[in-house]
Design a protein around this motif. Structure first.
Motif, PDB file in Angstrom:
ATOM      1  N   MET A   1      -9.008  -5.971  25.222  1.00  0.00           N
ATOM      2  CA  MET A   1      -7.813  -6.558  24.614  1.00  0.00           C
ATOM      3  C   MET A   1      -7.428  -5.770  23.364  1.00  0.00           C
ATOM      4  O   MET A   1      -8.280  -5.387  22.560  1.00  0.00           O
ATOM      5  CB  MET A   1      -8.084  -8.024  24.253  1.00  0.00           C
ATOM      6  CG  MET A   1      -6.875  -8.755  23.667  1.00  0.00           C
ATOM      7  SD  MET A   1      -5.492  -8.827  24.840  1.00  0.00           S
ATOM      8  CE  MET A   1      -6.176  -9.871  26.122  1.00  0.00           C
TER       9      MET A   1
ATOM     10  N   ARG B   1      -6.353  -4.946  19.747  1.00  0.00           N
ATOM     11  CA  ARG B   1      -6.465  -5.592  18.444  1.00  0.00           C
ATOM     12  C   ARG B   1      -5.143  -5.469  17.710  1.00  0.00           C
ATOM     13  O   ARG B   1      -4.530  -4.410  17.683  1.00  0.00           O
ATOM     14  CB  ARG B   1      -7.577  -4.956  17.621  1.00  0.00           C
ATOM     15  CG  ARG B   1      -8.973  -5.205  18.158  1.00  0.00           C
ATOM     16  CD  ARG B   1     -10.011  -4.564  17.272  1.00  0.00           C
ATOM     17  NE  ARG B   1      -9.898  -5.095  15.907  1.00  0.00           N
ATOM     18  CZ  ARG B   1     -10.533  -4.552  14.854  1.00  0.00           C
ATOM     19  NH1 ARG B   1     -11.282  -3.477  15.019  1.00  0.00           N
ATOM     20  NH2 ARG B   1     -10.402  -5.078  13.654  1.00  0.00           N
ATOM     21  N   THR B   2      -4.717  -6.560  17.085  1.00  0.00           N
ATOM     22  CA  THR B   2      -3.442  -6.521  16.373  1.00  0.00           C
ATOM     23  C   THR B   2      -3.621  -6.187  14.902  1.00  0.00           C
ATOM     24  O   THR B   2      -2.737  -5.608  14.283  1.00  0.00           O
ATOM     25  CB  THR B   2      -2.719  -7.867  16.494  1.00  0.00           C
ATOM     26  OG1 THR B   2      -3.531  -8.898  15.901  1.00  0.00           O
ATOM     27  CG2 THR B   2      -2.468  -8.207  17.956  1.00  0.00           C
TER      28      THR B   2
ATOM     29  N   ARG C   1       3.170 -10.483  28.225  1.00  0.00           N
ATOM     30  CA  ARG C   1       2.210 -11.591  28.346  1.00  0.00           C
ATOM     31  C   ARG C   1       0.883 -11.259  27.672  1.00  0.00           C
ATOM     32  O   ARG C   1       0.227 -12.137  27.099  1.00  0.00           O
ATOM     33  CB  ARG C   1       1.989 -11.931  29.822  1.00  0.00           C
ATOM     34  CG  ARG C   1       3.152 -12.693  30.449  1.00  0.00           C
ATOM     35  CD  ARG C   1       2.767 -13.285  31.799  1.00  0.00           C
ATOM     36  NE  ARG C   1       2.574 -12.247  32.811  1.00  0.00           N
ATOM     37  CZ  ARG C   1       3.530 -11.836  33.636  1.00  0.00           C
ATOM     38  NH1 ARG C   1       4.755 -12.345  33.560  1.00  0.00           N
ATOM     39  NH2 ARG C   1       3.282 -10.903  34.539  1.00  0.00           N
ATOM     40  N   LEU C   2       0.481  -9.988  27.698  1.00  0.00           N
ATOM     41  CA  LEU C   2      -0.787  -9.583  27.083  1.00  0.00           C
ATOM     42  C   LEU C   2      -0.688  -9.429  25.569  1.00  0.00           C
ATOM     43  O   LEU C   2      -1.704  -9.482  24.877  1.00  0.00           O
ATOM     44  CB  LEU C   2      -1.266  -8.263  27.692  1.00  0.00           C
ATOM     45  CG  LEU C   2      -1.754  -8.329  29.146  1.00  0.00           C
ATOM     46  CD1 LEU C   2      -2.009  -6.925  29.669  1.00  0.00           C
ATOM     47  CD2 LEU C   2      -3.010  -9.183  29.241  1.00  0.00           C
TER      48      LEU C   2
ATOM     49  N   ARG D   1       8.654 -12.738  21.470  1.00  0.00           N
ATOM     50  CA  ARG D   1       7.816 -12.876  22.664  1.00  0.00           C
ATOM     51  C   ARG D   1       8.019 -14.219  23.346  1.00  0.00           C
ATOM     52  O   ARG D   1       8.203 -14.283  24.570  1.00  0.00           O
ATOM     53  CB  ARG D   1       6.350 -12.681  22.289  1.00  0.00           C
ATOM     54  CG  ARG D   1       5.373 -12.842  23.451  1.00  0.00           C
ATOM     55  CD  ARG D   1       3.932 -12.622  23.016  1.00  0.00           C
ATOM     56  NE  ARG D   1       3.015 -12.805  24.123  1.00  0.00           N
ATOM     57  CZ  ARG D   1       2.502 -13.980  24.491  1.00  0.00           C
ATOM     58  NH1 ARG D   1       2.838 -15.082  23.817  1.00  0.00           N
ATOM     59  NH2 ARG D   1       1.677 -14.070  25.521  1.00  0.00           N
TER      60      ARG D   1
ATOM     61  N   GLU E   1      -0.391  -9.971  21.678  1.00  0.00           N
ATOM     62  CA  GLU E   1      -0.871 -11.049  20.810  1.00  0.00           C
ATOM     63  C   GLU E   1      -0.054 -11.153  19.528  1.00  0.00           C
ATOM     64  O   GLU E   1      -0.441 -11.863  18.604  1.00  0.00           O
ATOM     65  CB  GLU E   1      -2.342 -10.818  20.476  1.00  0.00           C
ATOM     66  CG  GLU E   1      -3.249 -10.866  21.707  1.00  0.00           C
ATOM     67  CD  GLU E   1      -4.709 -10.736  21.346  1.00  0.00           C
ATOM     68  OE1 GLU E   1      -5.016 -10.077  20.329  1.00  0.00           O
ATOM     69  OE2 GLU E   1      -5.542 -11.289  22.080  1.00  0.00           O
ATOM     70  N   THR E   2       1.061 -10.453  19.488  1.00  0.00           N
ATOM     71  CA  THR E   2       1.936 -10.489  18.317  1.00  0.00           C
ATOM     72  C   THR E   2       3.165 -11.333  18.623  1.00  0.00           C
ATOM     73  O   THR E   2       3.528 -11.512  19.784  1.00  0.00           O
ATOM     74  CB  THR E   2       2.380  -9.065  17.946  1.00  0.00           C
ATOM     75  OG1 THR E   2       2.997  -8.460  19.096  1.00  0.00           O
ATOM     76  CG2 THR E   2       1.199  -8.211  17.497  1.00  0.00           C
TER      77      THR E   2
ATOM     78  N   THR F   1       4.096  -5.537  18.899  1.00  0.00           N
ATOM     79  CA  THR F   1       3.389  -4.722  19.885  1.00  0.00           C
ATOM     80  C   THR F   1       4.414  -3.866  20.619  1.00  0.00           C
ATOM     81  O   THR F   1       5.477  -4.357  20.998  1.00  0.00           O
ATOM     82  CB  THR F   1       2.654  -5.610  20.913  1.00  0.00           C
ATOM     83  OG1 THR F   1       1.682  -6.402  20.240  1.00  0.00           O
ATOM     84  CG2 THR F   1       1.962  -4.763  21.988  1.00  0.00           C
TER      85      THR F   1
END
Length: 284
Positions: free
Chosen positions: A1, A3-4, A74-75, A158, A77-78, A10
């Motif tokens: 995954m 990292r943000t 969808r993936l 998003r 995380e931002t 993203t």
């Protein structure tokens, strides 16, 4: 995954068999970056994993077209996602500026950027149209309202993107932005052009102009079937018929996808349809 590390945006790239272009553009993207590989056969996935370990690579296993971007969204995380093509990238500081604008305007779902084309940095005609949008500036939006955008020059919220279903596989690729734009507006979201957020696009000269004409004709008809009144479907079909062999081929291939388009058909709210017609009159 991926990292943000506190990032707000993203970058999502969808690509197929464009390894050389990616080798030039990936170093220019601020992290995090998600690459969705649309079934490449040129070793793209392995190359990127080896040379760009900070990029999350997702192998779709087949060509998903524009909906491959949905996988990346969808993936992510931002809260925001910026799209890029394999031959495009964002100017330094552009995504920080975009995130600030989106933070300040909670109804804004799509920020359309100023897209500069080629080493001579010509303004993309679509950016020029958005800049001159006849829809005006709504009080809670940061720039002219629009009902379309260039995917390689767009930053999206998003949650709004996913709420509206993202890009769809009826259109598949080319002109995929229109249906998503009107669906977002139908749900009450705002779309606006922001001139001081800049993206660069260096398209390859090795393109297939006839193939793109076929896709343009096909997808104009299908988008109308999905969301527009039947008179617009008729007009776009007639335009395809007048378009010569490429238009005829576009119309023929549209017929194959017609059952799926009809199954997903729903007309737009009156206000959104009226705004769409206003833009079409302005564009001639």
């Amino acid at each position: 995954m991926t990292r943000t590390d506190g990032a707000r945006v993203t970058v999502v790239v969808a690509s197929k068999d464009r390894l050389r272009a990616l080798a030039r553009s990936l170093p220019l993207h601020p992290r995090p970056v998600i690459l969705v590989d649309n079934g490449s056969t040129d070793g793209t996935a392995a190359f990127v994993r080896r040379h760009f370990p900070g990029v999350e690579v997702v192998e779709a296993g087949a060509n998903l077209g524009a909906p491959a971007r949905n996988v990346g969204v969808r993936l992510a995380e931002t809260p925001y996602v910026a799209f890029a093509d394999d031959d495009s990238w964002w100017a330094p500081g552009a995504l920080e500026r975009a995130a600030d604008v989106l933070d300040a305007h909670p109804r804004l779902a799509v920020l359309g950027a100023r897209v500069l084309v080629g080493p001579e940095e010509r303004l993309d005609p679509v950016s020029e149209q958005m800049r001159r949008s006849p829809l005006g500036v709504e009080p809670d939006l940061p720039g002219p309202s629009v009902l379309g955008f260039l995917a390689c020059g767009a930053v999206v919220r998003r949650d709004a993107f996913l709420e509206a279903g993202g890009f769809d596989d009826v259109i598949f690729f080319f002109g995929e932005e229109e249906r998503l734009a009107v669906d977002l507006a139908a749900r009450g979201w705002g779309l606006a052009y922001v001139d001081d957020v800049v993206a660069h696009h260096h398209p390859s000269p090795a393109r297939d102009p006839r193939g793109r004409q076929v896709l343009a004709a096909r997808n104009a008809v299908l988008t109308a079937v999905l969301r527009r009144p039947w008179r617009v479907v008729a007009r776009r079909s007639f335009d395809a018929l007048r378009g010569g062999p490429a238009g005829w081929e576009g119309l023929r291939t549209a017929v194959r996808r017609l059952p799926r388009a009809l199954a997903e058909r729903r007309e737009l709210p009156v206000a959104v349809e009226r705004a769409r017609r206003t833009l079409e009159r302005a564009d001639g």
